[in-house]
Design an enzyme around this catalytic site. Structure first.
Site, PDB file in Angstrom:
ATOM      1  CG  HIS A  47      -3.177  -7.017  -1.164  1.00  0.00           C
ATOM      2  ND1 HIS A  47      -2.116  -6.951  -0.292  1.00  0.00           N
ATOM      3  CD2 HIS A  47      -3.852  -8.150  -0.832  1.00  0.00           C
ATOM      4  CE1 HIS A  47      -2.139  -7.999   0.523  1.00  0.00           C
ATOM      5  NE2 HIS A  47      -3.207  -8.732   0.215  1.00  0.00           N
ATOM      6  NE  ARG A  53      -4.546  -3.261   6.618  1.00  0.00           N
ATOM      7  CZ  ARG A  53      -3.369  -3.656   7.107  1.00  0.00           C
ATOM      8  NH1 ARG A  53      -2.255  -3.124   6.642  1.00  0.00           N
ATOM      9  NH2 ARG A  53      -3.295  -4.564   8.052  1.00  0.00           N
ATOM     10  CD  GLU A 155       5.509  -8.621  -6.915  1.00  0.00           C
ATOM     11  OE1 GLU A 155       4.494  -8.927  -7.569  1.00  0.00           O
ATOM     12  OE2 GLU A 155       5.582  -7.614  -6.174  1.00  0.00           O
TER      13      GLU A 155
HETATM   14  N1  PXP Z   1       4.254  -6.214  -4.586  1.00  0.00           N
HETATM   15  C1  PXP Z   1       3.608  -6.756  -3.525  1.00  0.00           C
HETATM   16  C2  PXP Z   1       3.412  -8.236  -3.516  1.00  0.00           C
HETATM   17  C3  PXP Z   1       3.116  -5.951  -2.478  1.00  0.00           C
HETATM   18  O1  PXP Z   1       2.476  -6.513  -1.437  1.00  0.00           O
HETATM   19  C4  PXP Z   1       3.294  -4.553  -2.552  1.00  0.00           C
HETATM   20  C5  PXP Z   1       2.747  -3.684  -1.470  1.00  0.00           C
HETATM   21  O2  PXP Z   1       1.380  -3.684  -1.480  1.00  0.00           O
HETATM   22  C6  PXP Z   1       3.940  -4.025  -3.689  1.00  0.00           C
HETATM   23  C7  PXP Z   1       4.435  -4.879  -4.676  1.00  0.00           C
HETATM   24  C8  PXP Z   1       4.143  -2.565  -3.864  1.00  0.00           C
HETATM   25  O3  PXP Z   1       4.955  -2.073  -2.849  1.00  0.00           O
HETATM   26  P1  PXP Z   1       5.145  -0.502  -2.692  1.00  0.00           P
HETATM   27  O4  PXP Z   1       3.800   0.058  -2.367  1.00  0.00           O
HETATM   28  O5  PXP Z   1       6.130  -0.377  -1.599  1.00  0.00           O
HETATM   29  O6  PXP Z   1       5.643   0.013  -4.015  1.00  0.00           O
END
Ligand code: PXP
Length: 255
Positions: A47, A53, A155
């Site tokens: 991301h 960050r 998603e």
């Molecule tokens: N999918 C999306 C769209 C997210 O923003 C995140 C968190 O960055 C994740 C999946 C993964 O989440 P986690 O880190 O809680 O497994």
């Protein structure tokens, strides 16, 4: 087979805790991505936040160059990041909402409210050969709007389910309610021709319950893998998650 996309943001979070603004430092999220691939991950998710960050621009370019599986760029629908994505050409982008003060992506995207600009971004990405996913809550209106804008994937935000699951017994009934919402959402999305991914808050404990959700293509998991990696190593953490995921059967129980 249910695929695993490993979200490596939290590897960069650890690096930035010590090396913010320095342009180098450990641990390297790209090296982590390569280890995840070696352990069998089907894709890497990163991301690039507007506030940078954790993942930095240099990370996404190095990922694009070095990984062999699919690169999923999570991003806000913001002009600067859209331009970067069009140049970077990840295999897929997952458009997420972003708020500066949040600890992590909190809610789902409001596709209904941003239908016009998301349609424009969806077209730009598809014209550049990039698939599009929208990170949304399991909500009927949001799914209908996602289909209207022509997204290839959604998603499903599993955060509410994961949150309720982690609470003591009293929360389990609420976790079941959240699970039912995810099941209905996946059925609706599939019927509309959308491919269905899921993610947020998934871990080694709540995953089996999630397997009642039908039509899942890929799970994006980050925090629980990086947490387990502190004790077991990243490759072991990924292998363990993949072993659990092999239990998923497409079109499994839907009640
Ligand atoms: N999918 C999306 C769209 C997210 O923003 C995140 C968190 O960055 C994740 C999946 C993964 O989440 P986690 O880190 O809680 O497994």
């Amino acid at each position: 087979m249910l695929k695993l996309g490993v979200n490596i943001d939290h590897v960069a979070t650890i690096r930035e805790a010590r090396y913010r603004g320095r342009g180098f430092g450990e641990p390297d999220p790209v090296a982590a991505a390569l280890l995840c691939e070696a352990a069998g991950a089907h894709g890497i998710t990163a991301h690039l936040r507007e506030d940078r960050r954790h993942i930095q621009d240099r990370d996404v370019w190095a990922l694009r160059e070095k990984i062999q599986t699919r690169l999923n760029l999570e991003m806000a629908n913001a002009p600067e990041i859209v331009d970067i994505a069009l140049k970077l050409k990840p295999d897929i982008v997952c458009i997420v909402p972003e708020r500066r003060l949040e600890v992590t992506t909190e809610g789902g995207l409001d596709v209904v409210a941003a239908e016009k600009s998301l349609t424009e971004t969806r077209k730009k990405m598809n014209d550049a050969g990039i698939e599009v996913s929208l990170f949304i809550a399991p909500d009927e209106q949001q799914i209908a709007a996602s289909a209207r804008i022509g997204s290839q994937f959604i998603e499903l935000h599993t955060g509410a389910f994961a949150e309720e699951f982690s609470k003591a017994e009293s929360g389990k009934r609420k976790a079941e309610t959240e699970l039912q919402r995810l099941i209905s959402a996946a059925q609706q999305a599939h019927a509309l021709g959308l491919k269905v991914n899921a993610g947020h808050g998934l871990n080694y404990e709540n995953l089996r319950s999630l397997f009642r959700v039908p039509h899942l293509v890929e799970l994006n998991i980050g925090h629980s893998l990086v947490s387990r990696a502190v004790f077991a190593g990243l490759e072991n953490a990924v292998r363990e998650m993949l072993a659990l995921m092999r239990e998923y059967r497409e079109n499994s129980a839907t009640s």
